[in-house]
Structure formats: structure tokens, C-alpha cells
Motif scaffolding. Structure first.
Motif, PDB file in Angstrom:
ATOM      1  N   ASN A  32       0.789  -1.241  -0.134  1.00  0.00           N
ATOM      2  CA  ASN A  32      -0.014   0.107   0.056  1.00  0.00           C
ATOM      3  C   ASN A  32       0.721   1.429  -0.009  1.00  0.00           C
ATOM      4  OD1 ASN A  32      -2.474   1.421   0.082  1.00  0.00           O
ATOM      5  ND2 ASN A  32      -2.549   1.495   2.160  1.00  0.00           N
ATOM      6  N   ILE A  33       1.757   1.496  -1.011  1.00  0.00           N
ATOM      7  CA  ILE A  33       2.683   2.608  -1.127  1.00  0.00           C
ATOM      8  C   ILE A  33       2.333   3.395  -2.030  1.00  0.00           C
ATOM      9  CG2 ILE A  33       5.132   3.237  -1.241  1.00  0.00           C
ATOM     10  CD1 ILE A  33       4.979   1.304   1.058  1.00  0.00           C
ATOM     11  N   HIS A  34       1.800   3.034  -3.268  1.00  0.00           N
ATOM     12  CA  HIS A  34       1.408   3.681  -4.324  1.00  0.00           C
ATOM     13  C   HIS A  34       0.102   3.020  -4.970  1.00  0.00           C
ATOM     14  CE1 HIS A  34       1.811   5.643  -8.358  1.00  0.00           C
ATOM     15  NE2 HIS A  34       2.074   6.621  -7.663  1.00  0.00           N
ATOM     16  N   PRO A  35      -0.461   3.748  -5.789  1.00  0.00           N
ATOM     17  CA  PRO A  35      -2.016   3.032  -6.529  1.00  0.00           C
ATOM     18  C   PRO A  35      -1.465   2.028  -7.492  1.00  0.00           C
ATOM     19  CG  PRO A  35      -2.493   5.561  -6.089  1.00  0.00           C
ATOM     20  CD  PRO A  35      -0.819   5.299  -5.636  1.00  0.00           C
ATOM     21  N   THR A  36      -0.163   2.442  -8.082  1.00  0.00           N
ATOM     22  CA  THR A  36       0.059   1.211  -9.229  1.00  0.00           C
ATOM     23  C   THR A  36       0.614   0.058  -8.365  1.00  0.00           C
ATOM     24  OG1 THR A  36       2.434   2.231  -9.192  1.00  0.00           O
ATOM     25  CG2 THR A  36       0.710   3.063 -10.521  1.00  0.00           C
ATOM     26  N   LYS A  37       0.945   0.006  -7.188  1.00  0.00           N
ATOM     27  CA  LYS A  37       1.120  -1.271  -6.281  1.00  0.00           C
ATOM     28  C   LYS A  37       2.553  -1.960  -7.003  1.00  0.00           C
ATOM     29  CE  LYS A  37      -3.605  -2.535  -6.371  1.00  0.00           C
ATOM     30  NZ  LYS A  37      -3.912  -1.583  -7.102  1.00  0.00           N
ATOM     31  N   THR A  38       3.436  -1.299  -7.629  1.00  0.00           N
ATOM     32  CA  THR A  38       4.610  -1.677  -8.143  1.00  0.00           C
ATOM     33  C   THR A  38       5.706  -1.631  -7.283  1.00  0.00           C
ATOM     34  OG1 THR A  38       5.065  -0.004  -9.393  1.00  0.00           O
ATOM     35  CG2 THR A  38       4.172  -1.751 -10.597  1.00  0.00           C
ATOM     36  N   GLU A  39       5.613  -0.668  -6.132  1.00  0.00           N
ATOM     37  CA  GLU A  39       6.513  -0.438  -5.311  1.00  0.00           C
ATOM     38  C   GLU A  39       6.203  -1.201  -3.923  1.00  0.00           C
ATOM     39  OE1 GLU A  39       6.981   3.620  -4.761  1.00  0.00           O
ATOM     40  OE2 GLU A  39       7.241   4.140  -7.126  1.00  0.00           O
ATOM     41  N   ILE A  40       6.997  -2.158  -3.549  1.00  0.00           N
ATOM     42  CA  ILE A  40       6.601  -2.556  -2.119  1.00  0.00           C
ATOM     43  C   ILE A  40       7.861  -2.600  -1.340  1.00  0.00           C
ATOM     44  CG2 ILE A  40       6.261  -5.163  -1.421  1.00  0.00           C
ATOM     45  CD1 ILE A  40       4.938  -5.893  -4.240  1.00  0.00           C
ATOM     46  N   LYS A  41       7.323  -2.536   0.066  1.00  0.00           N
ATOM     47  CA  LYS A  41       8.210  -2.502   0.868  1.00  0.00           C
ATOM     48  C   LYS A  41       8.327  -4.007   1.966  1.00  0.00           C
ATOM     49  CE  LYS A  41       9.615   1.806   0.974  1.00  0.00           C
ATOM     50  NZ  LYS A  41      10.765   2.303   0.524  1.00  0.00           N
ATOM     51  N   PHE A  42       9.836  -4.215   2.165  1.00  0.00           N
ATOM     52  CA  PHE A  42       9.949  -5.744   2.734  1.00  0.00           C
ATOM     53  C   PHE A  42      10.597  -5.319   4.252  1.00  0.00           C
ATOM     54  CE2 PHE A  42       9.928  -6.736  -1.492  1.00  0.00           C
ATOM     55  CZ  PHE A  42       9.458  -7.861  -1.577  1.00  0.00           C
ATOM     56  N   ASP A  43      10.205  -6.212   5.229  1.00  0.00           N
ATOM     57  CA  ASP A  43      10.527  -5.984   6.511  1.00  0.00           C
ATOM     58  C   ASP A  43      11.977  -6.544   6.487  1.00  0.00           C
ATOM     59  OD1 ASP A  43       8.279  -4.999   7.625  1.00  0.00           O
ATOM     60  OD2 ASP A  43       7.512  -6.914   8.442  1.00  0.00           O
ATOM     61  N   ASN A  44      12.501  -7.421   5.935  1.00  0.00           N
ATOM     62  CA  ASN A  44      13.870  -8.016   6.180  1.00  0.00           C
ATOM     63  C   ASN A  44      14.538  -8.029   4.715  1.00  0.00           C
ATOM     64  OD1 ASN A  44      12.046  -9.916   5.330  1.00  0.00           O
ATOM     65  ND2 ASN A  44      12.431 -11.413   6.971  1.00  0.00           N
ATOM     66  N   GLU A  45      15.009  -6.921   4.093  1.00  0.00           N
ATOM     67  CA  GLU A  45      15.399  -6.768   2.887  1.00  0.00           C
ATOM     68  C   GLU A  45      16.656  -7.209   2.485  1.00  0.00           C
ATOM     69  OE1 GLU A  45      15.285  -2.747   1.191  1.00  0.00           O
ATOM     70  OE2 GLU A  45      12.993  -2.826   0.521  1.00  0.00           O
ATOM     71  N   GLN A  46      17.541  -7.107   3.535  1.00  0.00           N
ATOM     72  CA  GLN A  46      18.744  -7.721   3.590  1.00  0.00           C
ATOM     73  C   GLN A  46      18.979  -9.198   3.672  1.00  0.00           C
ATOM     74  OE1 GLN A  46      21.440  -5.937   6.671  1.00  0.00           O
ATOM     75  NE2 GLN A  46      21.289  -3.688   5.734  1.00  0.00           N
ATOM     76  N   ALA A  47      18.155  -9.755   4.435  1.00  0.00           N
ATOM     77  CA  ALA A  47      17.979 -11.301   4.511  1.00  0.00           C
ATOM     78  C   ALA A  47      17.423 -11.699   3.165  1.00  0.00           C
ATOM     79  CB  ALA A  47      17.238 -11.700   5.531  1.00  0.00           C
ATOM     80  N   ILE A  48      16.582 -11.177   2.542  1.00  0.00           N
ATOM     81  CA  ILE A  48      16.205 -11.583   1.219  1.00  0.00           C
ATOM     82  C   ILE A  48      17.057 -11.416   0.169  1.00  0.00           C
ATOM     83  CG2 ILE A  48      14.290 -11.457  -0.433  1.00  0.00           C
ATOM     84  CD1 ILE A  48      12.327 -10.649   1.692  1.00  0.00           C
ATOM     85  N   TRP A  49      17.770 -10.407   0.340  1.00  0.00           N
ATOM     86  CA  TRP A  49      19.067 -10.103  -0.667  1.00  0.00           C
ATOM     87  C   TRP A  49      19.862 -11.182  -0.613  1.00  0.00           C
ATOM     88  CZ3 TRP A  49      24.119  -9.585  -1.644  1.00  0.00           C
ATOM     89  CH2 TRP A  49      24.362  -9.076  -2.776  1.00  0.00           C
ATOM     90  N   GLN A  50      20.226 -11.777   0.556  1.00  0.00           N
ATOM     91  CA  GLN A  50      21.271 -12.562   0.754  1.00  0.00           C
ATOM     92  C   GLN A  50      20.672 -14.118   0.000  1.00  0.00           C
ATOM     93  OE1 GLN A  50      24.449 -12.269   1.461  1.00  0.00           O
ATOM     94  NE2 GLN A  50      24.283 -10.285   2.273  1.00  0.00           N
ATOM     95  N   ILE A  51      19.234 -14.228   0.285  1.00  0.00           N
ATOM     96  CA  ILE A  51      18.908 -15.623  -0.336  1.00  0.00           C
ATOM     97  C   ILE A  51      18.854 -15.622  -1.687  1.00  0.00           C
ATOM     98  CG2 ILE A  51      16.657 -16.787  -0.309  1.00  0.00           C
ATOM     99  CD1 ILE A  51      16.310 -15.703   2.610  1.00  0.00           C
ATOM    100  N   ILE A  52      18.369 -14.506  -2.321  1.00  0.00           N
ATOM    101  CA  ILE A  52      18.458 -14.406  -3.670  1.00  0.00           C
ATOM    102  C   ILE A  52      19.816 -14.444  -4.566  1.00  0.00           C
ATOM    103  CG2 ILE A  52      17.803 -12.776  -5.710  1.00  0.00           C
ATOM    104  CD1 ILE A  52      15.433 -11.710  -3.988  1.00  0.00           C
TER     105      ILE A  52
END
Length: 605
Positions: free
Chosen positions: A298-318
Motif C-alpha cells: 500500500n505504497i502507491h496506487p500502481t502497487k509496483t513499489e513494495i516494502k519488505f521487513d527484512n530486505e537484507q536477508a532476502i537479498w542474501q537468499i536471492i
């Protein structure tokens, strides 16, 4: 003092909201197709006329709506997706704001025909510019059918700033691709001006990617799958050799929703750091499944921008998942299973005394130049200059010996001249030559890129580019978006020396390639031209020629690592300094630099 604050009418508020939600016809297609998927549709048909300016029609076989719901669906903040604020953190649908239909109806003439599967008669609702026109029962199949006509008819400023039909259709195709790639279990069709552009049956994820972007991509995809407590990552990444400078297919999806995320894109590129040339990107299609409570859409009406709680951990997983996929690809040996009809060659066993090692016998005294049998046929070469009367001034220079003993060293006058005739190539990347002020260093790839760019651009402007017909035409299958660009720009691409024929079904035959360009891959260069044209469709002729000339020059320029002779380096330098700008490549990177004589003396001080 009188009060000046007043409550805006609903029609004005809807138009303000439409400015964020509905930016162009592609926004309408996105919102309506996502609503169809939320309704449980198994088949979705999209029909556009004039790239959505005249009409947009979306037909689905979803659950449909009752007469009351059909009328209420066009009210602002009316939705069936959520009930309370807490539901925003546990979303399982594409839409949830309840603004899309109200925003579309505020700037267009909309008609909705819908029927529940349990009803025998459906209902039709018509709304023009937020004004209710009519509602009546009609006979229709189950599901919903939205028809949006004359988009922005009451907002002339917004309609005036729409791009050309080719650009708007390309935006529609981009929105369409983002939806179909994440829903392979749903069948989709797309028609533009009565022509079928895409027909995608129900299939698996890999096959859906191939159906959208062509069979050539299939051999470049590596599967990715890793499951952790934080997220589940699946999808495909490209092999290192599939990297491109422009036009690489890169898609991120989280919980079946397309998103843009530059931070995660770097996680994908990190494992390829030493595997692909700098500046090139690999394709990827990665799907993330995370707990809805760990993200905020729920950041922008286009819904293409998404916030993550644990971005760094997901970065490492990817990054780890991609590295594992690339590592598996590199470690797999090639095994040939087709051995039928081939001789069975036994493996030599040195412990087996029954088989002796073959011996090779040679005659060390043999000299083929002392063979007396051929000596009578050898002509005498003594004093051949006198025999044929070659004057001293016309004698050819002596060929250099194997060890270069006869090659003269450059004199002091050569070194201090404007440019030395002798050049040195460093690691297949740089050309070094002595000039009056010191040592000039030239990037060979960028230098050749500048030379070819100006030559190709000049030929395009003067209409002097000839076409070399190929013996066997090559068939290229494009994605629906690239095929639409090709049909729109086929005249411009043929203007660059190609000969293209449309085979239908997003397939094209390359019948001819630009002459005077040797050793090029016609289909690969054509893909680069399409990527360069994608961003410049409908723009000025000169800008399109520049983009196409740069794309072709990149395909034909000398690669890093290619060894050049002194004559080739001399020719390249002379052509470079005949260009209008010898210091910068067409993409703005430096070509030359000079190490001053004083700096050299100081370093050797």
C-alpha cells in the motif's frame, strides 16, 4: 471573513484519484485484468482499438456480479477484497483499494455486462464520466465484460499528452506480459484493431515464459528454487552467455504481484560479476513467496513499489540461490548419449601385459631439403635480381625473420613525432602509441565503436546502405511486444539494410542483412535494433537513426581480447581521428588518454 474550504463533488474527487490510478490505457488494462483474476477467471480476453484510445474491452469467465454489486462496484472505496484495516497486512488479492473502477468511470464511457453463474439473466450498467446513465437486465454469458470507450474524453489535457499509438500499445503489452507471466494457469488472448497479437493457453511456468518471449530463450534458462523460513524463491535466471547490454527480460514477482526492486536486481547480478562483460545484464524471472504480513504493497496506487521487513536477508537468499543455479550449470559435464554406429574404442590399461605399447620409429638423419631425387628440379636462385633486371630502387623490403632480427627499432624521430608508426597492444584491450606530448592510450573497442557509429549513421542519412541477401533466411520469433514494435518500425529497420518479411504469429524471416558488415549474427543484431527502437518509437527520424546505428555498431565492433596487427592498429587510429569526436564513444565514455612525457620521467625519476 467567509469560509473558503468546501467539500469537492464526487465527480471531481474521482477525476483527481484517476490522475494517479489511470495514467494511460495500459493502466485500464492492468486494473480490469487484475479484477478478472481476483474473480477466479480461467479465460481472459483483452481487445483494444487504437491502442486503447477508442475502446478497451476485457472479457472474463469469473464469478460475475449481481445487479446490486454491479452498480455498487463503481462507487469509490467499494470493494469485496478487504473488510478492515488489518486486512491490508494479509492481502491475497491483486486489488484492495476500491478505486480502480471509480477512477476509470470518471474519465471514460464505461459499460459493464455481468452475470452470476447461478442466475439466468445478467445486468448491464452504463456510466459516463462518473454519471450514472442506465441499468437494465440483459442476456449474457456468466462472468463479466467491461467496455471502456473514449478514454479521457472529459479530460482533454490528459488525452492530448498520450503518446503515439505504437508507444501506448507497447505499454499495454508490457502490462499484459507482467500479468500473464505470473498466471500460467489462466488462458489469455490479446487483440489489437481486429488482429490477434497473443494467444496463450493454460500451461506451465517455463512454457509460459517461452510462449511470451520465444523459443530462443528456452536454452538460456537455468532453474532457481530455494525455500527458507523467510521466503520461497522460484523461477529462472539466464546463462552468462545470454547477457545483453539492453533489452534483457528482467521480472520480479512477489506473492503473484509484479514489482520493481533495484536492490534485489543487484542481488541477481552479483553472482555474474566476473562472468559477463561490464554493463551487460542477464535475464531473470524470479517469483518470491513471503508472508503477507512481512510486506507493504500500500505504497502507491500502481502497487509496483513494495516494502519488505527484512530486505537484507532476502537479498542474501536471492544472491545465494542464483549463485547455486549458475554453479550447477557450470559443473555439469556434457554427456553424449548418441553413440549408435560409433566404434567401441577400449581404454588402455598399462597393467595389462598382453598388449604392448606401440612404438614410433623415426630417422633422425632424414632431411627433406637434401633429397637428391628432387634436386634436379630445383631452379637456381643465385643472382636472381640480375637475371630479371630488377633495379635497386624497386627491390621489395626484406621480410622480417621469425625472431624479428631484421625489424628496425623505432628511431628517436619516430617517437617524438606526432604519432609513431609502431604501436603496442596491451592485453587485447588498449592500443599504446607514442605522440609528441607523451604516450597515448586508446581503448580499441570504444574507438572502433565510434568509427562504425559515424560510418553507419552517415549511410543511413544518405540512404546508401545496401542489403546483402542471405542464402537461407533465418526465422526469428519475437515476443508480442517486440513483434508489435517490429511491425510498426519495419520500414525503419529495412532502412538500415535489413530485408524482413512478416510470417505472422510473431515470427519474422531475415532475408537480408546490411552489406559490408562481415561475420554478424543477423537475428542477434535484429534483437538489438528492436531493443534500441523500443524506447524511440514515434520519435524524430534522426534520433531513431542514431539509436539504430549505435546498436549495429555495438554488434560489429572489435571485442576486447582480439589481437590486432600493427597495420590494423594503424588503420583504426587513422579512422578514429577522422571522426567528428575522437575523444568520446557514442555512449559518452572516454576513448583516449595521454600520459604526459613529464609524468613518465617523474615515474622513472
Amino acid at each position: 471573513m467567509s469560509d473558503i474550504i468546501q467539500l469537492l463533488p464526487d465527480s471531481v474527487a474521482n477525476q483527481i484519484a484517476a490522475g494517479e490510478v489511470i495514467q494511460r490505457p495500459a493502466s485500464v488494462v492492468k486494473e480490469l485484468v487484475e479484477n478478472a483474476l481476483d474473480a477466479g477467471a480461467h479465460e481472459v480476453h483483452v481487445i483494444v482499438v487504437d491502442a486503447g484510445r477508442t475502446s478497451i474491452q476485457v472479457i472474463d469467465d469469473g464469478c460475475g456480479m449481481s445487479a446490486t454489486d454491479a452498480r455498487l462496484s463503481f462507487e469509490r472505496h467499494a470493494t469485496s477484497k478487504i473488510r478492515a484495516a488489518a486486512d491490508l497486512f494479509d492481502l491475497h488479492t491483486m486489488g484492495f483499494r476500491g478505486e480502480a473502477l471509480a477512477s476509470v468511470a470518471a474519465v471514460a464511457q464505461v459499460s459493464l455486462t455481468t452475470r452470476l453463474h447461478t442466475d439466468e439473466v445478467g445486468t448491464e450498467v452504463r456510466i459516463h464520466g462518473s454519471k450514472f446513465v442506465s441499468q437494465q437486465p440483459v442476456a449474457c454469458p456468466p462472468g463479466s465484460q467491461f467496455k471502456v470507450e473514449n478514454l479521457f474524453f472529459n479530460v482533454p489535457a490528459r488525452r492530448k499528452f498520450l503518446k503515439s499509438n505504437a508507444t501506448e500499445l507497447n505499454n499495454i503489452l508490457s502490462a499484459y506480459e507482467r500479468i500473464v507471466l505470473v498466471n500460467p494457469q489462466v488462458a489469455f488472448t490479446l487483440h489489437s484493431n481486429g488482429t490477434e497479437i497473443s494467444n496463450l493457453p493454460v500451461t506451465g511456468l517455463r512454457q509460459r515464459i517461452i510462449d511470451v518471449f520465444g523459443k530462443r530463450l528456452n536454452q538460456d534458462l537455468l532453474p532457481v528454487e530455494v525455500e527458507t523460513a523467510i521466503c520461497h524463491v522460484t523461477g529462472f535466471v539466464g546463462k552468462p552467455e545470454s547477457a545483453r547490454k539492453k533489452g534483457a527480460y528482467q521480472f520480479f514477482f512477489v506473492n503473484n504481484r509484479y514489482m520493481r526492486h533495484a536492490y534485489f536486481a543487484k542481488a541477481v547480478q552479483a553472482p555474474y560479476e566476473r562472468l559477463v562483460p561490464q554493463g551487460e545484464q542477464v535475464p531473470f524471472f524470479l517469483y518470491l513467496d513471503v508472508a503477507p504480513s512481512d510486506i507493504d504493497v500500500n505504497i502507491h496506487p500502481t502497487k509496483t513499489e513494495i516494502k519488505f521487513d527484512n530486505e537484507q536477508a532476502i537479498w542474501q537468499i536471492i544472491s545465494a540461490a542464483v549463485k547455486e543455479a549458475v554453479g550447477k550449470f557450470s559443473a555439469i559435464p556434457s554427456i553424449e548419449f548418441d553413440t549408435e554406429g560409433r566404434p567401441d574404442i577400449p581404454v588402455f590399461d598399462p597393467t595389462d601385459g598382453t598388449r604392448a605399447t606401440p612404438e614410433v620409429r623415426t630417422n633422425p638423419q632424414y632431411n627433406p631439403f637434401n633429397d637428391s631425387r628432387n634436386r634436379s628440379f630445383q631452379p637456381r636462385a643465385d643472382h636472381w635480381e640480375q637475371l630479371y633486371g630488377v633495379p635497386d630502387g624497386d627491390r621489395l623490403p626484406s621480410e622480417p625473420t621469425l625472431f624479428g632480427d631484421d625489424e628496425p627499432e623505432p628511431s628517436d624521430t619516430d617517437i617524438i613525432s606526432e604519432k609513431s608508426p609502431v604501436h603496442y597492444q596491451y592485453k587485447g584491450r588498449l592500443i599504446m602509441t607514442a605522440v609528441k606530448s607523451g604516450l597515448m592510450i586508446i581503448d580499441q573497442h570504444r574507438a572502433h565503436l565510434r568509427v562504425l557509429y559515424e560510418e553507419y549513421l552517415d549511410k543511413m542519412r544518405k540512404h546508401k546502405w545496401a542489403t546483402q541477401k542471405v542464402l537461407f533466411p533465418e526465422v526469428v520469433r519475437l515476443s508480442p511486444a517486440d513483434a508489435a514494435i517490429m511491425r510498426q518500425s519495419i520500414g525503419d529497420i529495412e532502412h538500415a539494410g535489413f530485408s524482413i518479411s512478416d510470417l505472422g504469429g510473431d515470427s519474422f524471416a531475415v532475408n537480408g542483412v546490411p552489406a559490408e558488415i562481415e561475420g554478424i549474427d543477423g537475428p542477434a543484431m535484429l534483437q538489438g535494433l528492436i531493443a534500441a527502437t523500443r524506447e524511440r518509437v514515434g520519435q524524430a527520424r534522426d534520433g531513431l537513426d542514431s539509436a539504430m546505428a549505435l546498436s549495429m555498431a555495438r554488434s560489429a565492433a572489435i571485442p576486447y581480447g582480439q589481437v590486432l596487427s600493427n597495420d590494423e592498429m594503424e588503420n583504426l587510429i587513422n579512422r578514429l581521428f577522422a571522426c567528428s569526436n575522437a575523444n568520446q564513444s557514442p555512449d559518452g565514455k572516454p576513448i583516449t588518454c595521454i600520459l604526459e612525457q613529464q609524468e613518465i620521467e617523474h615515474l622513472l625519476g
